[in-house]
Design a protein around this motif. Sequence first.
Motif: not given
Length: 263
Positions: A125-152
């Motif tokens: 969902n990353q592209i949709n998320r970035w557009i919804d936020q009005g980002a002019v640029a975005a880049v992933p910095i980490a990929e994790v197996p679940d939402r909780k780890t990402a939140g931490e």
Amino acid sequence: MNLHGYLRPLQHQHTVPITYRFKVEGEELPLNGLLGEEIRIDFTGEKACIYCGRPIKKTYNGGSCYPCFRDRAENDLCIVKPHQCHYHKGTCRDPSFGETHCMQPHVVYLALSDDVKVGITRKTNQINRWIDQGAVAAVPIAEVPDRKTAGEIEVHLAQTIKDKTNWRRMLKNEIADKDLSDVRSSLMSRIPARYRDFFDDRREVCTFQYPQKKIPEKIKPLNLDKENRIKGRLIGVKGQYLIFDCGVLNIRKFCGYKVKVSI
């Protein structure tokens, strides 16, 4: 040209510029070709839950009735505080939702909308998320197996990088002159050792352009609860906002409101 029904979030596609569609229940209206046109939105006074459809007097969390706000997993506190995900404790409101939305690969990202912010989203969902936020640029910095780890990881990085967007500055295109690749590189030493295997410095920065004829000098929020009729010339679309010459309307905020749209 007219639409009549309950508001839903703006639909979009990653093109140059972003292609937007105005959605009212099952009907959609292409927006890019309407820049410069006068649009009238009349609120009928009726509201309905975007999940169960029941008539309501007040919406919660962008279109829910109170029972759906209270009971549905989409509205649980861990959605806004993902580091508090409680799926593993067996107390998820809807385990099937947890499996398909939370126990899936997530990315921690940097986005530039007014200044650099850190955020998380499902990998799919990353592209949709970035557009919804009005980002002019975005880049992933980490990929994790679940939402909780990402939140931490997000909570840790939010100590030095903000995790909110200034929506007024975003709509006025007041954007910090910062390079996301440089910011990403500077974060490596700030990520705790237990998360460093998830860190990814090979991703390319994704950029976005939005359909706009004019940048508003002042930002006036438009409110369907206070103004039953909004009438203005469409000068831009960004994030989930319609930008008129008379103000800006946050469509997501008013999902579930029944409207008549006239061009």
